[in-house]
Design a protein around this motif. Structure first.
Motif, PDB file in Angstrom:
ATOM      1  N   HIS A  54       0.842  -1.213   0.000  1.00  0.00           N
ATOM      2  CA  HIS A  54       0.000   0.000   0.000  1.00  0.00           C
ATOM      3  C   HIS A  54       0.873   1.258   0.000  1.00  0.00           C
ATOM      4  CE1 HIS A  54      -3.385   2.584   0.975  1.00  0.00           C
ATOM      5  NE2 HIS A  54      -2.806   2.979   2.090  1.00  0.00           N
ATOM      6  N   TRP A  55       1.895   1.243   0.833  1.00  0.00           N
ATOM      7  CA  TRP A  55       2.826   2.370   0.926  1.00  0.00           C
ATOM      8  C   TRP A  55       3.587   2.567  -0.379  1.00  0.00           C
ATOM      9  CZ3 TRP A  55       8.277   1.649   0.945  1.00  0.00           C
ATOM     10  CH2 TRP A  55       9.030   2.786   1.249  1.00  0.00           C
ATOM     11  N   ALA A  58       1.614   4.262  -3.114  1.00  0.00           N
ATOM     12  CA  ALA A  58       1.564   5.718  -2.931  1.00  0.00           C
ATOM     13  C   ALA A  58       2.882   6.369  -3.338  1.00  0.00           C
ATOM     14  CB  ALA A  58       1.218   6.048  -1.483  1.00  0.00           C
ATOM     15  N   LYS A  59       4.009   5.747  -2.983  1.00  0.00           N
ATOM     16  CA  LYS A  59       5.312   6.281  -3.369  1.00  0.00           C
ATOM     17  C   LYS A  59       5.448   6.344  -4.892  1.00  0.00           C
ATOM     18  CE  LYS A  59       7.668   7.104   0.433  1.00  0.00           C
ATOM     19  NZ  LYS A  59       8.205   8.447   0.719  1.00  0.00           N
ATOM     20  N   GLU A  65       0.014   8.247   1.342  1.00  0.00           N
ATOM     21  CA  GLU A  65      -0.767   7.027   1.462  1.00  0.00           C
ATOM     22  C   GLU A  65      -1.996   7.244   2.345  1.00  0.00           C
ATOM     23  OE1 GLU A  65       0.884   3.830   3.996  1.00  0.00           O
ATOM     24  OE2 GLU A  65       2.596   5.167   4.275  1.00  0.00           O
ATOM     25  N   CYS A  82      -4.408  -4.964  -1.052  1.00  0.00           N
ATOM     26  CA  CYS A  82      -3.187  -4.162  -1.145  1.00  0.00           C
ATOM     27  C   CYS A  82      -2.289  -4.648  -2.272  1.00  0.00           C
ATOM     28  CB  CYS A  82      -2.445  -4.182   0.189  1.00  0.00           C
ATOM     29  SG  CYS A  82      -3.302  -3.281   1.520  1.00  0.00           S
TER      30      CYS A  82
END
Length: 235
Positions: A54-55, A58-59, A65, A82
């Motif tokens: 998930h992180w 976003a990156k 996030e 995820c």
């Protein structure tokens, strides 16, 4: 150093390993200890990898996030969602989009490789904790070694998390034609050589295997190797 990897489709390999991880979750008791990950249980491991996916999504998009919350979660559902988010993000962005990486601004495709190896190591964690075998091609494991040697460990040094190693360490895979030289301030000959299957080398660098294991051949100063492996080579 032979650092040119054979061609790997990192995104395709990531999808295969994500599917394997998701399919394994229901077959391992979530309370099972994962001793090489401190006091984690399998439930912690699954939640960790889901949150990392998930992180990383976003990156790759260079966005903040969205918090997933504290749970409790249905582990299979959390991981599936995820994993799909990461996969769909990387497909949508394509290989040329620019995002945030561990090395600063760069190709969002960085996360294809990074998440492949994050997933591979944690799939080994999950299946080994559950007493299950893992069959992954040595070429993929060799790329895990290469990522540590060329990306992860140099980053640890640049961030001041460890000093450069004082003595050269040569790593050689016994099942693929790959060799590496682990970071050192010394350009002289290696004081220790390590030969093992690529999977064993990768897991040793990630703190899962020992240089004293039977399938590891160590030549030269073994104390240099052991001292290096207690350093934070990986985050």
């Amino acid at each position: 150093m032979n650092a040119t990897p054979g061609h790997l489709d990192h995104l395709a390999e990531l999808v295969v390993l994500q599917d394997a991880f998701g399919a394994t979750i229901s077959g391992v008791d979530p309370a099972t200890p994962v001793p090489w990950c401190g006091d984690w249980r399998v439930s912690d491991l699954v939640e960790h990898l889901a949150r990392v996916h998930h992180w990383a999504a976003a990156k790759a998009r260079s966005t903040r996030e969205r918090p997933l919350g504290q749970g409790p979660f249905v582990l299979e559902d959390l991981y599936r969602d995820c994993a799909a988010e990461l996969r769909d993000t990387l497909v949508e962005l394509g290989p040329d989009a620019i995002g945030s990486t561990l090395l600063g601004r760069g190709p969002a495709s960085f996360w294809r490789r990074r998440q492949l190896h994050e997933t591979l190591v944690h799939l080994w964690d999950l299946r080994t904790a559950g007493g299950l075998e893992l069959d992954v091609r040595p070429e993929v494991w060799a790329d895990t070694v290469d990522e540590v040697v060329t990306v992860m460990q140099p980053r640890q040094v640049s961030m001041g998390r460890m000093a450069r190693l004082p003595s050269a360490i040569e790593l050689a895979a016994s099942d693929v034609d790959r060799t590496w030289r682990l970071d050192t301030a010394d350009e002289g000959p290696a004081t220790v050589q390590v030969r093992a299957p690529a999977s064993v080398l990768a897991l040793m660098l990630w703190g899962r295997r020992s240089p004293d294991d039977a399938d590891v051949e160590v030549s030269g100063d073994g104390d240099v190797l052991r001292a290096a492996l207690v350093e934070p080579i990986t985050p």
